[in-house]
Design a protein around this motif. Sequence first.
Motif, mmCIF file in Angstrom:
data_model
loop_
_atom_site.group_PDB
_atom_site.id
_atom_site.type_symbol
_atom_site.label_atom_id
_atom_site.label_comp_id
_atom_site.label_asym_id
_atom_site.label_seq_id
_atom_site.Cartn_x
_atom_site.Cartn_y
_atom_site.Cartn_z
ATOM 1 N N GLY A 1 37.367 36.195 47.097
ATOM 2 C CA GLY A 1 38.659 36.429 47.738
ATOM 3 C C GLY A 1 39.784 36.752 46.777
ATOM 4 N N PHE A 2 39.686 36.280 45.549
ATOM 5 C CA PHE A 2 40.752 36.493 44.578
ATOM 6 C C PHE A 2 40.353 37.480 43.483
ATOM 7 N N CYS A 3 39.220 38.125 43.629
ATOM 8 C CA CYS A 3 38.729 39.020 42.573
ATOM 9 C C CYS A 3 38.472 40.417 43.117
ATOM 10 N N ASP A 4 38.719 41.414 42.278
ATOM 11 C CA ASP A 4 38.306 42.757 42.651
ATOM 12 C C ASP A 4 36.902 42.999 42.085
ATOM 13 N N CYS B 1 39.525 29.718 55.798
ATOM 14 C CA CYS B 1 40.917 30.107 55.952
ATOM 15 C C CYS B 1 41.855 29.107 55.285
ATOM 16 N N ILE B 2 41.471 27.840 55.273
ATOM 17 C CA ILE B 2 42.286 26.839 54.601
ATOM 18 C C ILE B 2 42.272 27.074 53.096
ATOM 19 N N ARG B 3 41.100 27.450 52.575
ATOM 20 C CA ARG B 3 40.979 27.723 51.136
ATOM 21 C C ARG B 3 41.579 29.068 50.764
ATOM 22 N N VAL B 4 41.367 30.057 51.619
ATOM 23 C CA VAL B 4 41.833 31.430 51.332
ATOM 24 C C VAL B 4 42.606 31.947 52.549
ATOM 25 N N PRO B 5 43.844 31.452 52.764
ATOM 26 C CA PRO B 5 44.594 31.853 53.962
ATOM 27 C C PRO B 5 44.860 33.349 54.048
ATOM 28 N N MET B 6 44.853 34.044 52.898
ATOM 29 C CA MET B 6 45.091 35.487 52.915
ATOM 30 C C MET B 6 44.047 36.232 53.724
ATOM 31 N N ILE B 7 42.899 35.597 53.948
ATOM 32 C CA ILE B 7 41.838 36.273 54.686
ATOM 33 C C ILE B 7 42.255 36.507 56.129
ATOM 34 N N LEU B 8 43.265 35.776 56.588
ATOM 35 C CA LEU B 8 43.771 35.969 57.946
ATOM 36 C C LEU B 8 44.734 37.145 58.036
ATOM 37 N N THR B 9 45.340 37.493 56.911
ATOM 38 C CA THR B 9 46.410 38.488 56.942
ATOM 39 C C THR B 9 45.993 39.870 56.469
ATOM 40 N N ILE B 10 44.877 39.954 55.754
ATOM 41 C CA ILE B 10 44.466 41.261 55.228
ATOM 42 C C ILE B 10 43.966 42.156 56.352
ATOM 43 N N ASN B 11 44.020 43.471 56.125
ATOM 44 C CA ASN B 11 43.515 44.369 57.150
ATOM 45 C C ASN B 11 41.986 44.283 57.188
ATOM 46 N N GLN B 12 41.430 44.652 58.317
ATOM 47 C CA GLN B 12 39.999 44.433 58.510
ATOM 48 C C GLN B 12 39.145 45.300 57.585
ATOM 49 N N MET C 1 35.188 42.765 51.513
ATOM 50 C CA MET C 1 34.913 41.451 50.935
ATOM 51 C C MET C 1 33.541 40.940 51.358
ATOM 52 N N VAL C 2 33.220 41.129 52.631
ATOM 53 C CA VAL C 2 31.911 40.696 53.130
ATOM 54 C C VAL C 2 30.803 41.493 52.449
ATOM 55 N N ALA C 3 31.027 42.798 52.291
ATOM 56 C CA ALA C 3 30.032 43.633 51.623
ATOM 57 C C ALA C 3 29.832 43.183 50.181
ATOM 58 N N CYS C 4 30.925 42.782 49.528
ATOM 59 C CA CYS C 4 30.844 42.294 48.153
ATOM 60 C C CYS C 4 30.053 40.993 48.096
ATOM 61 N N ALA C 5 30.279 40.119 49.071
ATOM 62 C CA ALA C 5 29.551 38.850 49.125
ATOM 63 C C ALA C 5 28.063 39.093 49.321
ATOM 64 N N LYS C 6 27.739 40.057 50.171
ATOM 65 C CA LYS C 6 26.330 40.379 50.408
ATOM 66 C C LYS C 6 25.700 41.008 49.174
ATOM 67 N N ALA C 7 26.507 41.739 48.417
ATOM 68 C CA ALA C 7 25.991 42.360 47.197
ATOM 69 C C ALA C 7 25.616 41.322 46.150
ATOM 70 N N LEU C 8 26.174 40.120 46.293
ATOM 71 C CA LEU C 8 25.836 39.021 45.390
ATOM 72 C C LEU C 8 24.548 38.333 45.828
ATOM 73 N N CYS C 9 23.828 38.991 46.724
ATOM 74 C CA CYS C 9 22.559 38.470 47.247
ATOM 75 C C CYS C 9 22.762 37.331 48.231
ATOM 76 N N LEU D 1 31.453 31.944 40.200
ATOM 77 C CA LEU D 1 32.300 33.082 39.830
ATOM 78 C C LEU D 1 33.755 32.675 39.623
ATOM 79 N N THR D 2 34.140 31.524 40.140
ATOM 80 C CA THR D 2 35.529 31.078 40.026
ATOM 81 C C THR D 2 35.752 30.164 38.828
ATOM 82 N N TYR D 3 34.689 29.756 38.160
ATOM 83 C CA TYR D 3 34.832 28.842 37.031
ATOM 84 C C TYR D 3 35.367 29.595 35.808
ATOM 85 N N SER D 4 36.170 28.918 35.014
ATOM 86 C CA SER D 4 36.742 29.542 33.818
ATOM 87 C C SER D 4 35.669 29.794 32.768
ATOM 88 N N LYS D 5 35.921 30.761 31.905
ATOM 89 C CA LYS D 5 34.973 31.077 30.840
ATOM 90 C C LYS D 5 34.803 29.899 29.889
#
Length: 385
Positions: free
Chosen positions: A242-245, A201-212, A218-226, A278-282
């Motif tokens: 958290g910052f990517c679609d 939450c400190i790194r991605v505070p928006m995770i507290l405000t988004i709808n469930q 997001m959790v399903a996407c994380a699991k899809a990454l194995c 996934l967050t590192y620049s190209k």
Amino acid sequence: MLRLHKCIVAQLLPHASAISPLHRLLSAAATPARRISPNPSFVVDDYLVSACGLTRAQALKASPKLSHLKSPAKPDAVLAFLAGLGLSAADVATAVAKDPLLLRAKVEGTLAPVVDGLTGLGLSRSEVARIAVLVPGKFRCRSIVSAVHYYLNLFGSMDNLLRLLKRGFWLQGSDVERVVKPNVAFLQECGLHDCDIAKLCIRVPMILTINQQRLRAMVACAKALCVPHGSGMLRKALQAVGFCDEEKITAKVEYLKKTFRWSDTEVGIALPKNPMVLTYSKDRLQRVSEFLISEVGLEPGYIAHRPALLAYSLDGRLRPRYYVVKFLKENRLLHGDRDYYSAVAVTPKVFMEKFICPHKEAAPHLAEDYAAACRGEVPARFRFT
């Protein structure tokens, strides 16, 4: 009351010759007649500039919210209270510019109880003052006390909460029950411990405000990454996505496969171990790939099994330590099965103890050359053809 104002003014006046608009305001506020009698010549814009320290542009923007004020009585009381709390003239200007309605707050009915409530939670008066400056709009609401109490427990410390407030984070007290707590409960169901949730939450505070619904996606996407359900890496995976679609994540995965020459299997090995890739620049990924594959000569599979390599600084860690390992091998000073990754993964202190210090006699300039390499230089002794 007159004595209290004189004490406040005395503390705020280190030099009698340097009297700020706020100081003049506090002196004037000590006169009972001024506080109870409407001032027909009172102009909000001028007051905001002279008494609160706002620029003329800030005052023009803020004044419509205070157009009903006909005298400085109430704002005088608020400014005196803030000064007593420890806010400087610059702090007052910042707070009022953010929330002009702070000047309409009731001192005895709202501000004083808020301060009492926050100090009752263990906050120092300086910490309370920082909250007043960072979120003045919430500081004039008594529900701030229960909200701060919850977030202190969630984030673990006042320092963490202040870090978020500086970044513009805040929620209304009602959102705690309606949004925040259900999201936190869901993350707990996913296997995250309280400390992991706090870090996330400190790194991605928006995770507290988004709808469930979005949080579950997001959790399903994380699991899809194995990243398995309940894994310790789930926090980092959620931070990464958290910052990517989904489209951006897919594109980044394809870029990783192309850049590091990974197969689907190898990318499936790397991501669960270091989802933050996934967050590192190209540009960063391209430079690291060229170094590890073309210069160091590592195989794509070797990197896939050790994706932590991608997290280290190329110029501050990967390249200098490669020079040392290569030098030691060229001079037959490196014994055992120590490979490049074993040299990169250890802390700077351990690296010095295992790869530099044991060779003081055989390579007396090694520490000096390594320090130079960390500065971006390539000493002659590290050059091999």
